[in-house]
Design a protein around this motif. Structure first.
Motif, mmCIF file in Angstrom:
data_model
loop_
_atom_site.group_PDB
_atom_site.id
_atom_site.type_symbol
_atom_site.label_atom_id
_atom_site.label_comp_id
_atom_site.label_asym_id
_atom_site.label_seq_id
_atom_site.Cartn_x
_atom_site.Cartn_y
_atom_site.Cartn_z
ATOM 1 N N VAL A 38 28.489 59.361 21.385
ATOM 2 C CA VAL A 38 29.007 59.108 22.729
ATOM 3 C C VAL A 38 27.998 59.543 23.784
ATOM 4 O O VAL A 38 27.754 58.840 24.770
ATOM 5 C CB VAL A 38 30.362 59.824 22.911
ATOM 6 C CG1 VAL A 38 30.781 59.822 24.372
ATOM 7 C CG2 VAL A 38 31.434 59.166 22.055
ATOM 8 N N ALA A 50 32.069 54.170 24.916
ATOM 9 C CA ALA A 50 31.411 54.980 25.940
ATOM 10 C C ALA A 50 30.419 54.155 26.742
ATOM 11 O O ALA A 50 30.276 54.330 27.962
ATOM 12 C CB ALA A 50 30.705 56.165 25.291
ATOM 13 N N VAL A 95 36.625 62.982 25.615
ATOM 14 C CA VAL A 95 36.434 62.409 24.290
ATOM 15 C C VAL A 95 37.456 63.014 23.333
ATOM 16 O O VAL A 95 37.526 64.239 23.168
ATOM 17 C CB VAL A 95 35.003 62.682 23.777
ATOM 18 C CG1 VAL A 95 34.799 62.045 22.405
ATOM 19 C CG2 VAL A 95 33.966 62.158 24.774
ATOM 20 N N MET A 135 33.135 54.585 18.996
ATOM 21 C CA MET A 135 33.256 55.441 20.172
ATOM 22 C C MET A 135 32.045 55.282 21.083
ATOM 23 O O MET A 135 32.164 55.311 22.313
ATOM 24 C CB MET A 135 33.449 56.891 19.741
ATOM 25 C CG MET A 135 34.774 57.131 19.035
ATOM 26 S SD MET A 135 35.024 58.839 18.488
ATOM 27 C CE MET A 135 35.331 59.666 20.048
ATOM 28 N N ALA A 136 30.878 55.114 20.495
ATOM 29 C CA ALA A 136 29.674 54.871 21.299
ATOM 30 C C ALA A 136 29.804 53.558 22.068
ATOM 31 O O ALA A 136 29.421 53.468 23.250
ATOM 32 C CB ALA A 136 28.442 54.854 20.404
#
Length: 329
Positions: A166, A137, A148, A133-134
């Protein structure tokens, strides 16, 4: 005489769209075309899976209204002929489009709305492991507003770790999160406090629809927004005192007609409004734009998450631009 044509179209998802309930690699949308006097109005809808809808059932329910449509059924008639849901949305939006063309005007003018400008929209990051997810992002860190997806089966503590990752990857963005009904039976106030420290502005649907009583007496540091728990005006009584915002989606509400009335009713009862969308093409988002301009938050990124249809909406930087007449309205 009016004629109705129903079709189902498939559009691939860019990568995979993942929420707490699973991943999607494509979306099937149902389009309604209503023709009369050489003019055509179009509407698009996506089955609302948490209502038990499927593309096949939506198409069948819309097609079943061929005789009333041929007989001149109005948008007001549809409110009594059909329940809220995606099938009514496709027909309602097609009628709006047709009416604007027949009147030689725009849906915006029919609704009495001021001239449109580009509108800030959220961009969604799918549920995944924190590192993934990072990474997602970081690719969109220049966007002003990011939504999110949370609500993982591993619980709120893991969701906080996801949000922290994130936030580190997109330090200048604004954030809203969607728990997708995943925090039932947990300490939501504690989770909200942790997310507030990470700059989250809004939490969507922390508990399962129908179990909203879990929120009675809850004092969360971040406003809560009803999504699956709010479909149309009939939903508002169970919202008051539990949520401070509602997420209006045309597929849930059953069309622009009900969505517009719902937005007005929500304001009258002191609720904030987010305008959201299911996965769908620009043809579905164009009518939703007319509600989004009346809202506090817009989440209209559906066409960015799939391979959109030709002639779609213009997205630039963090904004979505008003629909062109050739597309809808």
């Amino acid at each position: 005489m009016r004629t109705l044509t129903i079709a189902t179209e498939r559009f691939p998802v860019r990568g995979a769209f993942t929420i707490a309930r699973g991943a999607k690699t494509h979306v099937d949308v149902v389009t309604a075309t209503i023709s009369e006097g050489g003019r055509q109005g179009r509407g698009e809808a996506t089955a609302v899976y948490y209502r038990g809808e499927l593309a096949e059932s939506v198409a069948a329910a819309a097609a079943a209204q061929a005789d009333p449509i041929a007989g001149g059924a109005s948008r007001a008639d549809l409110l009594t002929l059909m329940p809220a849901g995606a099938a009514r949305n496709a027909l309602d939006c097609a009628l709006w489009d047709l009416e604007a063309k027949q009147a030689g005007t725009s849906v915006r003018e029919l609704l009495g709305l001021p001239p449109f400008r580009p509108l800030l929209t959220a961009y969604t990051i799918s549920l995944d492991a924190p590192a993934a997810m990072a990474e997602a992002a970081a690719k969109v860190r220049a966007r002003e507003l990011i939504k999110v997806k949370l609500g993982g089966a591993d619980g709120p503590a893991a969701d906080i770790a996801r949000m922290a990752a994130v936030r580190a990857a997109a330090p200048d963005a604004r954030f809203v999160v969607d728990a997708n009904e995943g925090w039932g039976g947990t300490d939501i106030a504690r989770t909200a406090a942790a997310l507030a420290a990470l700059g989250v502005e809004l939490i969507e649907q922390p508990v399962p629809a129908g179990d909203d009583g879990q929120l009675d007496g809850l004092h969360a540091e971040i406003p809560l927004c009803a999504d699956e728990s709010c479909h149309d005006r009939a939903s508002l009584d169970q919202i008051i005192g539990r949520y401070r915002f509602i997420n209006i989606k045309l597929d849930k509400a059953g069309g622009l007609t009900e969505a517009h009335a719902l937005a007005h009713a929500a304001r009258q009862r002191g609720l904030g409004v987010m305008t959201g969308c299911m996965l769908g093409t620009s043809l579905a988002i164009a009518p939703a734009f007319h509600i989004a301009v009346q809202s506090d938050y817009a989440d209209l990124d559906g066409p960015l998450l799939i391979e959109d249809r030709d002639g779609g909406l213009k997205f630039e930087h963090s904004d979505v631009w008003p629909p062109a007449p050739a597309l809808w309205g």
